[in-house]
Design a protein around this motif. Structure first.
Motif, PDB file in Angstrom:
ATOM      1  N   MET A   1       0.758  -1.205   0.131  1.00  0.00           N
ATOM      2  CA  MET A   1       0.048  -0.038  -0.011  1.00  0.00           C
ATOM      3  C   MET A   1       0.885   1.128   0.051  1.00  0.00           C
ATOM      4  N   VAL A   2       0.523   2.242  -0.890  1.00  0.00           N
ATOM      5  CA  VAL A   2       1.422   3.322  -1.039  1.00  0.00           C
ATOM      6  C   VAL A   2       0.922   4.513   0.084  1.00  0.00           C
ATOM      7  N   GLU A   3       1.973   4.859   0.975  1.00  0.00           N
ATOM      8  CA  GLU A   3       1.544   5.642   1.933  1.00  0.00           C
ATOM      9  C   GLU A   3       1.722   7.259   1.527  1.00  0.00           C
ATOM     10  N   HIS A   4       3.040   7.175   1.060  1.00  0.00           N
ATOM     11  CA  HIS A   4       3.556   8.798   0.743  1.00  0.00           C
ATOM     12  C   HIS A   4       4.108   8.710  -0.558  1.00  0.00           C
ATOM     13  N   VAL A   5       4.292   9.914  -1.008  1.00  0.00           N
ATOM     14  CA  VAL A   5       4.992  10.252  -2.352  1.00  0.00           C
ATOM     15  C   VAL A   5       6.304  11.095  -2.111  1.00  0.00           C
ATOM     16  N   LEU A   6       7.226  11.150  -2.877  1.00  0.00           N
ATOM     17  CA  LEU A   6       8.589  11.954  -3.066  1.00  0.00           C
ATOM     18  C   LEU A   6       8.869  11.894  -4.329  1.00  0.00           C
ATOM     19  N   VAL A   7       9.589  12.983  -4.760  1.00  0.00           N
ATOM     20  CA  VAL A   7      10.138  12.916  -6.118  1.00  0.00           C
ATOM     21  C   VAL A   7      11.483  12.540  -6.278  1.00  0.00           C
ATOM     22  N   ALA A   8      11.834  11.519  -7.084  1.00  0.00           N
ATOM     23  CA  ALA A   8      13.272  11.004  -7.276  1.00  0.00           C
ATOM     24  C   ALA A   8      13.871  11.305  -8.758  1.00  0.00           C
ATOM     25  N   ASP A   9      15.124  11.657  -8.753  1.00  0.00           N
ATOM     26  CA  ASP A   9      15.987  11.789  -9.909  1.00  0.00           C
ATOM     27  C   ASP A   9      15.786  10.576 -10.617  1.00  0.00           C
ATOM     28  N   PHE A  10      15.777  10.574 -11.926  1.00  0.00           N
ATOM     29  CA  PHE A  10      15.908   9.365 -12.884  1.00  0.00           C
ATOM     30  C   PHE A  10      17.026   8.384 -12.648  1.00  0.00           C
ATOM     31  N   LEU A  16      18.605   0.318  -5.420  1.00  0.00           N
ATOM     32  CA  LEU A  16      18.337  -0.501  -4.245  1.00  0.00           C
ATOM     33  C   LEU A  16      17.336   0.310  -3.204  1.00  0.00           C
ATOM     34  N   LEU A  17      17.797   1.532  -3.090  1.00  0.00           N
ATOM     35  CA  LEU A  17      17.091   2.498  -1.954  1.00  0.00           C
ATOM     36  C   LEU A  17      15.731   2.776  -2.765  1.00  0.00           C
ATOM     37  N   VAL A  18      15.547   2.933  -3.779  1.00  0.00           N
ATOM     38  CA  VAL A  18      14.246   3.034  -4.395  1.00  0.00           C
ATOM     39  C   VAL A  18      13.357   1.983  -4.236  1.00  0.00           C
ATOM     40  N   LYS A  19      13.970   0.621  -4.582  1.00  0.00           N
ATOM     41  CA  LYS A  19      13.028  -0.308  -4.422  1.00  0.00           C
ATOM     42  C   LYS A  19      12.708  -0.700  -2.972  1.00  0.00           C
ATOM     43  N   LEU A  20      13.533  -0.496  -1.909  1.00  0.00           N
ATOM     44  CA  LEU A  20      13.180  -0.734  -0.629  1.00  0.00           C
ATOM     45  C   LEU A  20      12.324   0.518  -0.050  1.00  0.00           C
ATOM     46  N   LEU A  21      12.275   1.689  -0.806  1.00  0.00           N
ATOM     47  CA  LEU A  21      11.251   2.594  -0.363  1.00  0.00           C
ATOM     48  C   LEU A  21       9.870   2.142  -0.816  1.00  0.00           C
ATOM     49  N   VAL A  22       9.762   1.587  -2.191  1.00  0.00           N
ATOM     50  CA  VAL A  22       8.472   1.202  -2.635  1.00  0.00           C
ATOM     51  C   VAL A  22       7.877   0.147  -1.782  1.00  0.00           C
ATOM     52  N   LYS A  23       8.736  -0.832  -1.137  1.00  0.00           N
ATOM     53  CA  LYS A  23       8.395  -1.768  -0.178  1.00  0.00           C
ATOM     54  C   LYS A  23       7.846  -1.242   1.091  1.00  0.00           C
ATOM     55  N   LEU A  24       8.513   0.005   1.513  1.00  0.00           N
ATOM     56  CA  LEU A  24       7.961   0.709   2.888  1.00  0.00           C
ATOM     57  C   LEU A  24       6.924   1.677   2.480  1.00  0.00           C
TER      58      LEU A  24
END
Length: 228
Positions: A1-10, A16-24
């Motif tokens: 379930m998506v709780e929060h949104v942030l903007v990330a550079d392409f 790995l950080l982005v993948k872990l963030l999605v899981k969180l």
């Protein structure tokens, strides 16, 4: 379930950080950012570096330029270093330069966070996003409880300093000029203004005549104090 949104550079899309963030529960929106790697809000940006990249960017001069551009674009910026610095520092020809640049970054307002793993970094970013998105509407600050067994003078001091624009110095001045709290509240506004200024005087009179519920009827605060 998506709780929060942030903007990330392409450039961070496959990290790995982005993948872990999605899981969180933090779903990044990707964009070509001119500065920074992540935008937590329109005022908070994150520059992420590995220890090796941090050291090399300091030694070749990129570090100072990147932080300066970050500060110009966003009021609050965070340098997030993922991985221990010990090994990278041991390989640096002059570790003192690294420490010096990090110290200067702190003094100029950059928050530096060093974490051991991408998972720890993801947890940190998640909470940073969560805290930055909180609505302050209806926010009630934690109240520091006054100690018990205060003297009457201390209680009067606490009442006066709780009035907007009446700090400790003005409260002390009022306590020297008037015999009791009731006299302060009943004093003419002009008299109060001569002691503590017009703004504080207006706040005192506003408090004095605020209608409150007491004994099933509305009375003036001065009457309430007099009766108690």
């Amino acid at each position: 379930m998506v709780e929060h949104v942030l903007v990330a550079d392409f450039r961070e899309k496959d990290s790995l950080l982005v993948k872990l963030l999605v899981k969180l529960g933090v779903e990044p929106v990707f964009a070509n950012l001119s500065v920074g790697d992540y935008l937590v809000s329109n005022t908070v940006a994150i520059e992420r570096k590995t220890p090796a990249d941090l050291v090399s960017s300091i030694l070749d001069g990129r570090f100072s330029d990147q932080l300066e551009r970050l500060k110009q674009a966003y009021p609050h910026n965070v340098l997030l270093v993922t991985g221990g610095l010990s090994e990278a520092l041991s390989r640096a020809p002059n570790p003192g330069i690294v420490y010096s640049r990090l110290a200067l970054a702190c003094l100029s307002g950059t928050s530096i966070v060093v974490l051991d793993s991408d998972l720890e970094a993801a947890q940190f970013v998640r909470w940073l996003v969560k805290e930055s998105k909180k609505s302050w509407e209806g926010f009630e600050p934690m109240i520091k409880r006054k100690p018990k067994n205060q003297s009457p003078s201390e209680q009067v001091f606490n009442v006066l300093t709780a009035i907007p624009s009446v700090g400790a110095k003005r409260a002390e001045k009022l306590m020297r000029a008037f015999p009791n709290l009731l006299a302060v509240l009943q004093a003419p506004e002009e008299k109060l203004a001569s002691l503590v200024g017009s703004t504080a005087a207006k706040h005192i009179k506003r408090v004095a005549y605020t209608q409150i519920s007491h004994a099933e009827k509305h009375t003036k605060l001065t009457d309430y104090i007099h009766e108690n």
